[in-house]
Design a protein around this motif. Structure first.
Motif, PDB file in Angstrom:
ATOM      1  N   UNK A   6      56.194 -59.135 -57.796  1.00 57.91           N
ATOM      2  CA  UNK A   6      56.279 -57.677 -57.701  1.00 57.91           C
ATOM      3  C   UNK A   6      55.402 -57.178 -56.570  1.00 57.91           C
ATOM      4  N   UNK A   7      55.883 -56.226 -55.800  1.00 60.10           N
ATOM      5  CA  UNK A   7      55.068 -55.667 -54.716  1.00 60.10           C
ATOM      6  C   UNK A   7      53.791 -55.049 -55.272  1.00 60.10           C
ATOM      7  N   UNK A   8      52.705 -55.112 -54.533  1.00 60.01           N
ATOM      8  CA  UNK A   8      51.445 -54.526 -55.005  1.00 60.01           C
ATOM      9  C   UNK A   8      51.572 -53.064 -55.395  1.00 60.01           C
ATOM     10  N   UNK A   9      52.405 -52.317 -54.663  1.00 61.90           N
ATOM     11  CA  UNK A   9      52.563 -50.898 -54.976  1.00 61.90           C
ATOM     12  C   UNK A   9      53.095 -50.685 -56.377  1.00 61.90           C
ATOM     13  N   UNK A  10      54.024 -51.543 -56.809  1.00 65.86           N
ATOM     14  CA  UNK A  10      54.576 -51.417 -58.159  1.00 65.86           C
ATOM     15  C   UNK A  10      53.549 -51.828 -59.204  1.00 65.86           C
ATOM     16  N   UNK A  11      52.818 -52.902 -58.921  1.00 70.25           N
ATOM     17  CA  UNK A  11      51.791 -53.332 -59.859  1.00 70.25           C
ATOM     18  C   UNK A  11      50.743 -52.242 -60.069  1.00 70.25           C
ATOM     19  N   UNK A  12      50.284 -51.662 -58.971  1.00 73.01           N
ATOM     20  CA  UNK A  12      49.264 -50.608 -59.072  1.00 73.01           C
ATOM     21  C   UNK A  12      49.809 -49.408 -59.824  1.00 73.01           C
ATOM     22  N   UNK A  13      51.071 -49.075 -59.583  1.00 73.12           N
ATOM     23  CA  UNK A  13      51.677 -47.947 -60.288  1.00 73.12           C
ATOM     24  C   UNK A  13      51.721 -48.209 -61.787  1.00 73.12           C
ATOM     25  N   UNK A  21      48.114 -48.105 -63.291  1.00 69.23           N
ATOM     26  CA  UNK A  21      47.537 -46.749 -63.354  1.00 69.23           C
ATOM     27  C   UNK A  21      47.972 -45.995 -64.597  1.00 69.23           C
ATOM     28  N   UNK A  22      49.031 -46.486 -65.254  1.00 68.85           N
ATOM     29  CA  UNK A  22      49.507 -45.822 -66.474  1.00 68.85           C
ATOM     30  C   UNK A  22      48.775 -46.298 -67.724  1.00 68.85           C
ATOM     31  N   UNK A  23      47.941 -47.315 -67.592  1.00 70.46           N
ATOM     32  CA  UNK A  23      47.231 -47.852 -68.748  1.00 70.46           C
ATOM     33  C   UNK A  23      46.207 -46.848 -69.250  1.00 70.46           C
ATOM     34  N   UNK A  24      46.014 -46.832 -70.561  1.00 72.86           N
ATOM     35  CA  UNK A  24      45.194 -45.784 -71.160  1.00 72.86           C
ATOM     36  C   UNK A  24      43.716 -46.088 -71.263  1.00 72.86           C
ATOM     37  N   UNK A  25      43.279 -47.333 -71.023  1.00 72.35           N
ATOM     38  CA  UNK A  25      41.857 -47.640 -71.182  1.00 72.35           C
ATOM     39  C   UNK A  25      41.414 -48.646 -70.137  1.00 72.35           C
ATOM     40  N   UNK A  26      40.118 -48.647 -69.871  1.00 70.45           N
ATOM     41  CA  UNK A  26      39.553 -49.588 -68.908  1.00 70.45           C
ATOM     42  C   UNK A  26      39.617 -51.020 -69.438  1.00 70.45           C
TER      43      UNK A  26
END
Length: 604
Positions: A72-79, A82-87
């Motif tokens: 998966x492209x890094x842009x998709x992974x980061x997207x 970023x939707x995850x709710x906790x650290x």
């Protein structure tokens, strides 16, 4: 496969605490930074390409063959990350593979959590470590040390000298810091967008001079209570930081027109400026700010006592300032009706207007304000004692979207005004402190016990905060009805109302009086907040007949019999120093919003 070392975790679900709760909610990632991300702000970069380039190695091809998801492209992974709710979820993602780790680390480290000393030490250890898997010092974009303000000193911040990609630096209340400590972080921080050094009284022009030289992208600057700052450094900031959008200079009493006119001339993108208590500012500065700041949305010049009508009358003719939404003119004593009429004619989309303590304005000003119509949400006319019922009634008819109105100490107002105010469909907060002519008829109107339109069903009131201190004609029955008809009520002030402050069974539900109050002031103090409102309501509902300690009726017109009691309360007000502004009611910090002191959410 080697895994990245353990790193301090940040909490991504911590929301900011507002000073002001009419305030709109801030973004979930904004922490307690003074300047939050706005539409026009540059977003924190996630370092997609730069970080990948720093850590790419030949093992990638092998990893792709083993784990297809790694393709998966890094842009998709980061997207996705970023939707995850906790650290903790982000940390677990970092342990999956090196590819996931590279693309999740930025999200964890762009705002490291420094809310306690242990976390701060972990962050410092990581940014100073030379052989770490990731260059953590280069990942820090937002640094907020305000939670440890009493422990932060110049030595504490030295390890952050290497963090040159910081975009938002918040040092609010870190009073042990001097120029040396702040400069160590700011020097070379070319990416800095926002700096908040509120309360750092030891900071001088030297710090702002370094900011001017090193931070050309600066958009927000808060130097509230930095009383040693002068025109010299602010002029340099205006010349070199031309993207400046938000500027707070509260209580910077050495600032004069020279600095403010420089800001007006060189910072055309200015959106918000606060000059509260900048006592040397004159008409020249205000005229320049408004006429040259065509994008200006918020202007606060409270307690700038040298401001006169000319600040507005000298504005260029035939120009409209449609961007202006919030204007605070508190205690600008020299303003009168002419200034207000000019303001309204040129700024027709004003939403929040504060004219508290502008004692010379009359009904003529209120008539001008009615032209704002549905745009007006917040109006503060406290201590404008010349205003009468006719003006208030007309204001309500023309501006029916008002959410907050304060008419404290407008002693000419009667029940007629309050009955009209009660018809406002969006009214949430009302201030009637020391409006001593109002009676229970006003309270019953606010409680919506009757409808102005025959046969129309009456719903519950939307009121959240009601200030009725020193309204001496109010009775327990009226307040009881208000409590039962206002289910959203969270604040009720009844200081000086004899039917309440003299009854220990009722004051048992009050919050504590401020410690600086005298004994007499504490005896009259009667403010119910939060759970106290609910407890008072429940207590009054237990057995109303036995609680009402009176033989009169709610509409007893035998005022002569009450004259002695009213004089007693008024005498106590003057004797205890409570005859002036009721700060408890007039200056609630939670009236702030939209990054400002008088904000309201726009209509949906």
């Amino acid at each position: 496969m080697s895994h990245p070392p353990r790193i301090p975790l940040q909490s991504s679900d911590t929301t900011s605490v507002s000073s002001s709760s009419s305030s709109p909610e801030r973004a979930v990632y904004d922490d307690t930074d003074f300047f939050t991300t706005q539409r026009n702000d540059s977003q924190s970069s996630l370092g997609v390409a730069s970080l990948r380039d720093m850590t790419m190695s030949s093992y990638i091809d092998l990893e792709h063959r083993i784990s297809p998801v790694s393709r998966l492209p890094p842009e998709l992974l980061i997207s996705c990350f970023s939707k995850l709710g906790s650290s903790m979820d982000l940390r677990n993602c970092m342990l999956v593979s090196k590819t996931w780790s590279r693309n999740a680390v930025d999200l964890l480290w762009h705002r490291p959590l420094c809310n306690n000393w242990g976390n701060l030490l972990n962050v410092v250890q990581s940014v100073r470590k030379e052989d770490s898997y990731f260059p953590y010092f280069a990942l820090v974009k937002r640094l907020n040390l305000s939670n440890l303000s009493d422990q932060i000193s110049d030595g504490t911040v030295q390890p952050f000298m290497c963090c040159k990609r910081i975009e938002r630096l918040t040092l609010t209340g870190c009073t042990k810091l001097t120029d040396h400590g702040v400069v160590s972080i700011v020097n070379g921080a070319n990416s800095l967008l926002a700096l908040d050094i509120t309360g750092l009284d030891a900071v001088t022009d030297h710090t702002l001079g370094v900011v001017a030289e090193n931070c050309p992208r600066l958009q927000g600057l808060n130097i509230t209570d930095c009383s040693k700052v002068t025109d010299e450094s602010l002029v340099a900031v205006a010349h070199n930081c031309r993207h400046l959008k938000r500027l707070k200079l509260n209580n910077c009493t050495l600032i004069t027109d020279e600095a403010i006119t420089a800001v007006a001339r060189h910072c055309p993108a200015m959106l918000e400026i606060d000059l509260h208590n900048c006592r040397q500012i004159t008409d020249e500065s205000i005229t320049a700010l408004i006429s040259q700041g065509r994008q200006l949305r918020e202007l606060r010049i409270a307690h700038c006592s040298l401001i006169t009508d000319n600040a507005f009358l000298e504005l260029p003719k035939h120009l409209a300032f449609d961007s202006l939404r919030i204007l605070d003119l508190t205690a600008c004593h020299h303003l009168n009706d002419q200034a207000v009429e000019k303001i309204i004619s040129t700024s027709t989309r004003l939403r929040n207007l504060v004219l508290a303590k502008c004692k010379d304005i009359t009904d003529k000003s209120v008539q001008a304000i009615t032209r704002l119509g549905k745009n007006l949400h917040y109006i503060h006319l406290g201590h404008c004692a010349q205003i009468t019922d006719s003006a208030v009634i007309q204001l309500v008819k023309m501006c029916n979207r008002i959410r907050y109105i304060d008419l404290a100490c407008c002693h000419r107002l009667t029940d007629a005004s309050v009955k009209q105010l009660a018809t406002l469909p969006k009214l949430r907060r009302i201030g009637l402190v020391k409006c001593q002519a109002i009676t229970d008829r006003s309270i019953m109107a606010l409680a919506k016990m009757t409808s102005e339109i025959p046969l129309k069903p009456v719903g519950p009131s939307l009121l959240e905060r009601v200030h009725l201190s020193y309204c001496v004609h109010l009775t327990l029955q009226g307040i009881h009805a208000l409590l039962n008809r206002c289910p959203k009520l969270t604040h009720l002030s009844l200081t000086g109302v004899q039917s309440f402050f003299m009854r220990e069974d009722l004051t048992a539900f009050c919050r504590e009086a401020p410690p600086e109050f005298t004994e007499h002031q504490r005896n009259m103090f009667c403010v119910f907040s939060g759970p106290g409102v609910n407890k008072l309501r429940d207590y009054l509902n237990e057995d109303p007949p036995s609680i009402y300690d009176t033989e009169g009726t709610m509409y007893d017109d035998r005022e002569a019999e009450d004259g002695e009691a009213d004089q007693q309360v008024t005498g106590m007000m003057h004797a205890t120093g409570l005859g002036g502004v009721d700060d408890e009611d007039m200056n609630d910090e939670d009236e702030a919003g939209e990054g400002s002191q008088y904000g309201e959410q726009p209509d949906s």
